[in-house]
Design a protein around this motif. Structure first.
Motif, short mmCIF file in Angstrom:
data_model
loop_
_atom_site.label_atom_id
_atom_site.label_comp_id
_atom_site.label_asym_id
_atom_site.label_seq_id
_atom_site.Cartn_x
_atom_site.Cartn_y
_atom_site.Cartn_z
N GLN A 48 0.81 -1.22 0.00
CA GLN A 48 0.00 0.00 0.00
C GLN A 48 0.85 1.27 0.00
O GLN A 48 0.59 2.22 0.73
N SER A 49 1.87 1.31 -0.83
CA SER A 49 2.79 2.45 -0.84
C SER A 49 2.24 3.60 -1.67
O SER A 49 1.60 3.40 -2.71
N ARG A 50 2.50 4.81 -1.20
CA ARG A 50 2.16 6.04 -1.91
C ARG A 50 3.46 6.55 -2.54
O ARG A 50 4.43 6.83 -1.84
N VAL A 51 3.47 6.68 -3.87
CA VAL A 51 4.70 6.93 -4.62
C VAL A 51 4.62 8.29 -5.31
O VAL A 51 3.58 8.65 -5.88
N SER A 110 -0.41 1.97 -3.99
CA SER A 110 -1.78 2.40 -3.67
C SER A 110 -2.11 3.72 -4.34
O SER A 110 -3.27 4.02 -4.61
N SER A 111 -1.08 4.55 -4.64
CA SER A 111 -1.28 5.80 -5.36
C SER A 111 0.05 6.25 -5.94
O SER A 111 1.12 5.92 -5.42
N VAL A 112 -0.02 7.02 -7.03
CA VAL A 112 1.17 7.58 -7.67
C VAL A 112 0.88 9.04 -8.02
O VAL A 112 -0.15 9.35 -8.61
N LEU A 113 1.81 9.93 -7.66
CA LEU A 113 1.79 11.31 -8.13
C LEU A 113 2.88 11.44 -9.18
O LEU A 113 4.07 11.34 -8.87
N ALA A 114 2.48 11.61 -10.44
CA ALA A 114 3.43 11.70 -11.55
C ALA A 114 3.72 13.16 -11.85
O ALA A 114 2.80 13.93 -12.14
N CYS A 115 5.00 13.55 -11.78
CA CYS A 115 5.42 14.94 -11.97
C CYS A 115 6.16 15.08 -13.30
O CYS A 115 7.11 14.33 -13.55
N GLU A 116 5.74 16.02 -14.13
CA GLU A 116 6.34 16.18 -15.45
C GLU A 116 6.16 17.62 -15.91
O GLU A 116 5.11 18.24 -15.69
N GLY A 121 -7.90 5.89 -11.09
CA GLY A 121 -8.20 6.72 -9.93
C GLY A 121 -7.07 6.81 -8.93
O GLY A 121 -7.09 7.68 -8.04
N LYS A 122 -6.07 5.94 -9.06
CA LYS A 122 -4.93 5.95 -8.13
C LYS A 122 -3.83 6.92 -8.57
O LYS A 122 -2.85 7.11 -7.86
N LEU A 123 -4.00 7.53 -9.76
CA LEU A 123 -2.95 8.37 -10.32
C LEU A 123 -3.34 9.85 -10.30
O LEU A 123 -4.45 10.22 -10.70
N GLN A 124 -2.41 10.68 -9.86
CA GLN A 124 -2.54 12.13 -9.98
C GLN A 124 -1.36 12.64 -10.79
O GLN A 124 -0.26 12.07 -10.74
N ILE A 125 -1.56 13.74 -11.52
CA ILE A 125 -0.51 14.31 -12.36
C ILE A 125 -0.23 15.74 -11.92
O ILE A 125 -1.15 16.53 -11.73
N HIS A 126 1.05 16.05 -11.72
CA HIS A 126 1.48 17.41 -11.39
C HIS A 126 2.20 17.99 -12.61
O HIS A 126 3.19 17.44 -13.09
N ARG A 127 1.67 19.10 -13.11
CA ARG A 127 2.27 19.76 -14.27
C ARG A 127 3.10 20.95 -13.79
O ARG A 127 2.61 21.78 -13.03
N GLY A 128 4.33 21.05 -14.27
CA GLY A 128 5.15 22.20 -13.90
C GLY A 128 6.57 21.80 -13.59
O GLY A 128 6.95 20.63 -13.67
N ASP A 129 7.37 22.80 -13.26
CA ASP A 129 8.79 22.59 -12.99
C ASP A 129 8.96 22.12 -11.55
O ASP A 129 9.21 22.89 -10.64
N PHE A 130 8.82 20.82 -11.36
CA PHE A 130 8.87 20.23 -10.01
C PHE A 130 10.27 20.28 -9.42
O PHE A 130 10.44 20.10 -8.22
N GLN A 131 11.30 20.50 -10.25
CA GLN A 131 12.65 20.60 -9.71
C GLN A 131 12.82 21.86 -8.87
O GLN A 131 13.64 21.91 -7.96
N LYS A 132 12.05 22.90 -9.19
CA LYS A 132 12.18 24.16 -8.45
C LYS A 132 11.23 24.20 -7.26
O LYS A 132 11.59 24.59 -6.16
N LYS A 133 9.97 23.79 -7.48
CA LYS A 133 9.02 23.82 -6.38
C LYS A 133 7.87 22.87 -6.69
O LYS A 133 7.24 22.96 -7.71
#
Length: 381
Positions: A229-232, A251-257, A282-294
């Motif tokens: 049940q890991s959150r990644v 159990s969930s993934v936040l994908a950053c790109e 439903g287990k996946l969320q996506i983060h859009r933006g420059d995740f290296q900075k913030k």
């Protein structure tokens, strides 16, 4: 009864061995190549004073793996740079290419280009579909559009993308026009035992080999399944090649790109998932933006981190870990890279943050060359 030859003793034959710079280890039996890469990685770790477990090697074969390759066009010659020169070796065959890509190269070479210099990517998809990306100067692109004959012939046998913007040529009835990029299935990943079509462009970044990528996907799923049940959180998801194998056991993934075109491909892939996998979306969320900075104040809401960074490594992505107490940091970190030097520098930081290497695997998806892919599983002490 005739015995089967040992692939580790195999020497691939190539008529361009003395001139082409694409393969550096053709003179070396395949087993020696693997030992060489294993020893090189161990030395890189030793120079950084990194303790590591025994380095495992996984391979899909001694050659003929690549389903995409970038060729250079120069003065009518199509191939790779020669040894110690800036001249292009004209290649009719290549020991790196899968049988399907070799067949496409042979067919493609019948076209004669009115271009002095440029870059051409040839690719075959999971079902054998043929694609080409023509990366030429604007003046040469216009020349090809005006000439018409080459494009007409090329479009009869393949899907074509042109220029850095990956435009698609379309015949209007009187001339060729370039329309916006088009997403198609050009690669494949795996969720458990189920293959998943990945929507992207011919010009998109993918791993080079469909066969070797299956090994990578399986390794990611296997490691994450060790943590129930890991959150990644994933650094640099791209088109989802590692995202979906991770999703299969997390159990969930936040994908950053940060790349919008890659995310468009990932979103279309999610829309077209096989029915048996639809409940995973439903287990996946996506983060859009420059995740290296913030991206986050910290990583406390995650159990694991998955990273496949560019040549430069993780850069500022790791900084939030330093502010956390050891017990608040994610339990595990999966790091994948084909640049072991920058990877080792990041592993030193992770060591200082309380992580130790538990498993280390070389996936040899670049046989006959000095390059290799490294996957490492680290755990918080």
């Amino acid at each position: 009864m005739q015995s089967t030859p040992n692939p580790l003793n195999q020497l691939l034959e190539c008529p361009y061995q003395q001139t082409c710079s694409g393969c550096q280890y053709l003179h070396m039996p395949y087993g020696e190549q693997l030992n060489q890469k294993q020893g090189e990685l161990a030395q890189i770790f030793a120079r950084k004073d990194l303790q590591h477990p025994p380095i495992e090697i996984l391979s899909a074969g001694a050659g003929h793996l690549r389903d995409r390759l970038d060729f250079s066009l120069q003065g009518g010659r199509l191939g790779l740079y020669g040894k110690g020169t800036h001249d292009i070796v004209d290649l009719e065959t290549c020991a790196q290419l899968s049988p399907a890509l070799q067949e496409w190269l042979t067919e493609f070479r019948r076209f004669e280009w009115p271009v002095e210099k440029g870059s051409i990517r040839l690719r075959v998809g999971p079902d054998g579909q043929k694609g080409v990306w023509l990366d030429f100067a604007n003046v040469d692109i216009k020349k090809i559009l005006d000439e018409q004959t080459i494009l007409r012939g090329l479009l009869e046998v393949a899907f074509v993308e042109i220029g850095q913007r990956r435009k698609v040529p379309v015949w209007t009835g009187s001339e060729f026009k370039l329309k916006d990029p088009e997403l198609n299935v050009w690669f494949e990943t795996w969720m458990g035992e189920t293959p998943v079509d990945l929507y992207c462009h011919v010009a998109s970044f993918t791993q080079p080999s469909l066969e070797a990528n299956k090994i990578i996907a399986s390794q990611i799923t296997k490691w994450i399944s060790q943590f129930t049940q890991s959150r990644v959180i994933e650094f640099g998801s791209g088109i989802g090649n590692l995202t979906l194998p991770a999703l299969a056991s997390a159990s969930s993934v936040l994908a950053c790109e940060i790349d919008a075109l890659s995310l468009e491909g990932l979103e279309k892939t999610l829309e077209r998932l096989p029915a048996s996998l639809k409940d995973q979306v439903g287990k996946l969320q996506i983060h859009r933006g420059d995740f290296q900075k913030k991206i986050l104040n910290d990583f406390t809401e995650f159990d694991g981190i998955l990273a496949n960074p560019p040549r430069s490594g993780l850069m500022g992505f790791l900084d939030p870990l330093e502010k956390l107490n050891l017990q608040d940091r994610p339990k595990f970190f999966i790091y994948m890279s084909c640049f072991p030097e920058s990877m080792a520098a990041d592993l030193v930081k992770l060591k200082n943050f309380g992580y130790e290497m538990k498993e280390c695997v070389i996936v040899d998806q670049f046989p006959q060359s000095t390059h290799f892919e490294v996957l490492s599983l680290l755990q918080r002490k």
